[in-house]
Enzyme design. Sequence first.
Site, PDB file in Angstrom:
ATOM      1  N   LYS A  13      37.986  32.946  36.803  1.00 48.73           N
ATOM      2  CA  LYS A  13      37.013  33.891  36.164  1.00 48.73           C
ATOM      3  C   LYS A  13      37.818  34.709  35.108  1.00 48.73           C
ATOM      4  O   LYS A  13      37.351  34.984  33.902  1.00 48.73           O
ATOM      5  CB  LYS A  13      36.365  35.062  37.191  1.00 48.73           C
ATOM      6  CG  LYS A  13      35.553  34.687  38.112  1.00 48.73           C
ATOM      7  CD  LYS A  13      34.914  35.740  39.110  1.00 48.73           C
ATOM      8  CE  LYS A  13      35.991  36.401  39.789  1.00 48.73           C
ATOM      9  NZ  LYS A  13      36.522  35.795  40.895  1.00 48.73           N
ATOM     10  N   ARG A  88      30.787  42.869  42.756  1.00 48.97           N
ATOM     11  CA  ARG A  88      30.954  42.317  43.868  1.00 48.97           C
ATOM     12  C   ARG A  88      30.202  42.845  45.108  1.00 48.97           C
ATOM     13  O   ARG A  88      30.247  42.212  46.210  1.00 48.97           O
ATOM     14  CB  ARG A  88      32.394  42.761  44.052  1.00 48.97           C
ATOM     15  CG  ARG A  88      33.445  41.649  43.695  1.00 48.97           C
ATOM     16  CD  ARG A  88      34.796  42.436  44.021  1.00 48.97           C
ATOM     17  NE  ARG A  88      35.907  41.324  44.148  1.00 48.97           N
ATOM     18  CZ  ARG A  88      36.916  41.172  43.188  1.00 48.97           C
ATOM     19  NH1 ARG A  88      36.773  41.472  41.952  1.00 48.97           N
ATOM     20  NH2 ARG A  88      37.718  40.244  43.557  1.00 48.97           N
ATOM     21  N   ARG A 127      49.290  30.745  41.662  1.00 52.17           N
ATOM     22  CA  ARG A 127      48.988  31.745  40.348  1.00 52.17           C
ATOM     23  C   ARG A 127      50.260  32.674  40.213  1.00 52.17           C
ATOM     24  O   ARG A 127      50.879  33.296  41.023  1.00 52.17           O
ATOM     25  CB  ARG A 127      47.901  32.609  40.724  1.00 52.17           C
ATOM     26  CG  ARG A 127      47.666  33.430  39.430  1.00 52.17           C
ATOM     27  CD  ARG A 127      46.132  33.856  39.659  1.00 52.17           C
ATOM     28  NE  ARG A 127      45.652  34.754  40.677  1.00 52.17           N
ATOM     29  CZ  ARG A 127      44.379  35.065  40.844  1.00 52.17           C
ATOM     30  NH1 ARG A 127      43.465  34.894  39.886  1.00 52.17           N
ATOM     31  NH2 ARG A 127      44.061  35.926  41.877  1.00 52.17           N
ATOM     32  N   ARG A 153      51.135  38.164  42.098  1.00 56.61           N
ATOM     33  CA  ARG A 153      50.368  39.368  42.492  1.00 56.61           C
ATOM     34  C   ARG A 153      50.668  39.586  43.857  1.00 56.61           C
ATOM     35  O   ARG A 153      50.637  38.517  44.648  1.00 56.61           O
ATOM     36  CB  ARG A 153      49.121  39.300  42.235  1.00 56.61           C
ATOM     37  CG  ARG A 153      48.442  39.824  40.970  1.00 56.61           C
ATOM     38  CD  ARG A 153      47.067  39.255  40.546  1.00 56.61           C
ATOM     39  NE  ARG A 153      46.219  39.343  41.549  1.00 56.61           N
ATOM     40  CZ  ARG A 153      44.678  39.235  41.442  1.00 56.61           C
ATOM     41  NH1 ARG A 153      44.422  38.794  40.307  1.00 56.61           N
ATOM     42  NH2 ARG A 153      43.836  39.691  42.385  1.00 56.61           N
ATOM     43  N   ARG A 164      40.352  38.014  51.412  1.00 55.95           N
ATOM     44  CA  ARG A 164      39.606  38.047  50.079  1.00 55.95           C
ATOM     45  C   ARG A 164      38.338  37.298  49.979  1.00 55.95           C
ATOM     46  O   ARG A 164      37.158  37.569  49.810  1.00 55.95           O
ATOM     47  CB  ARG A 164      40.482  38.099  48.653  1.00 55.95           C
ATOM     48  CG  ARG A 164      41.301  39.125  48.709  1.00 55.95           C
ATOM     49  CD  ARG A 164      42.572  38.805  47.741  1.00 55.95           C
ATOM     50  NE  ARG A 164      42.176  38.353  46.265  1.00 55.95           N
ATOM     51  CZ  ARG A 164      42.886  37.849  45.357  1.00 55.95           C
ATOM     52  NH1 ARG A 164      43.976  37.555  45.824  1.00 55.95           N
ATOM     53  NH2 ARG A 164      42.417  37.837  44.137  1.00 55.95           N
TER      54      ARG A 164
HETATM   55  P1  AMP Z   1      40.751  40.538  41.213  1.00 55.53           P
HETATM   56  O1  AMP Z   1      41.606  40.818  40.235  1.00 55.53           O
HETATM   57  O2  AMP Z   1      39.144  40.483  40.695  1.00 55.53           O
HETATM   58  O3  AMP Z   1      41.084  39.175  42.179  1.00 55.53           O
HETATM   59  O4  AMP Z   1      40.823  41.932  42.293  1.00 55.53           O
HETATM   60  C1  AMP Z   1      41.643  42.184  42.973  1.00 55.53           C
HETATM   61  C2  AMP Z   1      41.188  43.195  44.208  1.00 55.53           C
HETATM   62  O5  AMP Z   1      40.906  44.362  43.271  1.00 55.53           O
HETATM   63  C3  AMP Z   1      40.193  42.704  44.985  1.00 55.53           C
HETATM   64  O6  AMP Z   1      40.694  41.909  45.890  1.00 55.53           O
HETATM   65  C4  AMP Z   1      39.864  44.280  45.498  1.00 55.53           C
HETATM   66  O7  AMP Z   1      40.496  44.636  46.332  1.00 55.53           O
HETATM   67  C5  AMP Z   1      39.728  44.899  44.105  1.00 55.53           C
HETATM   68  N1  AMP Z   1      38.549  44.996  43.388  1.00 55.53           N
HETATM   69  C6  AMP Z   1      38.515  44.314  42.032  1.00 55.53           C
HETATM   70  N2  AMP Z   1      37.337  44.442  41.731  1.00 55.53           N
HETATM   71  C7  AMP Z   1      36.582  44.937  42.673  1.00 55.53           C
HETATM   72  C8  AMP Z   1      35.091  45.267  42.681  1.00 55.53           C
HETATM   73  N3  AMP Z   1      34.153  45.117  41.757  1.00 55.53           N
HETATM   74  N4  AMP Z   1      34.770  46.181  43.752  1.00 55.53           N
HETATM   75  C9  AMP Z   1      35.722  46.357  44.827  1.00 55.53           C
HETATM   76  N5  AMP Z   1      36.969  46.179  44.925  1.00 55.53           N
HETATM   77  C10 AMP Z   1      37.468  45.383  43.650  1.00 55.53           C
END
Ligand code: AMP
Length: 207
Positions: A13, A88, A127, A153, A164
Amino acid sequence: MDLVLFGPPGAGKGTQAERLVEKLDVPQISTGDLMRAERKSGSDLGKKFDEYMSAGKLVPDELVLELMKKRLSQSDAQKGAIFDGFPRTQPQAEALDALLSEMGRKIAKVVVIEVPVEDIVERITGRRVDPKTGQTYHVRYNPPPSGVEVEQRKDDTEEVVRTRFEGYKKKTEPVLPYYEKKGLVARVDGVGSLDEVTKRIETALGL
Ligand code: AMP
């Protein structure tokens, strides 16, 4: 144009959103990136985010929505946005509609990038990120140029990835029928080269 990029963690994404930014001339809004920035700043809010993120758990909706409200009030986000990793949950989806509606806007399309679960662990554990620019690479599929120092990360380990992914299945995927009812969903095969996937997304968007 307001566009949602939807899909499991590791679907691509973020990478695809970056590629669409120039074409659509609207910013990418990644709640994950916003939270990582907050975490880096060392603020209390950042520490709160860290508790959830490190465990691979979703951050509570109230905190996410506060962050999103702030981001959407910024000047570059007045004409549209590419939402990456947001919404989400169902309450987030409904709140986004309400926020956009206040601005006289609505979501034009929800592009679901579909990747089988077997591919996800390999993608995420491979990654790497350049901490200086935020640019994402993959050790096999998109290796960083020599001289660029990258890191992994904290939440990209296999164990956290599985949590996740479960969260995605339980809380995020069930949001799709909400958008399907509105006729907004386009499904795109996320397996293939970055260029191939970009092409498929552009076709789905009629670009
Ligand atoms: P991402 O970079 O989108 O993979 O997000 C990394 C982490 O940030 C996720 O595993 C959640 O812990 C948190 N996170 C990011 N976006 C959201 C969201 N819209 N709602 C809840 N937690 C989020």
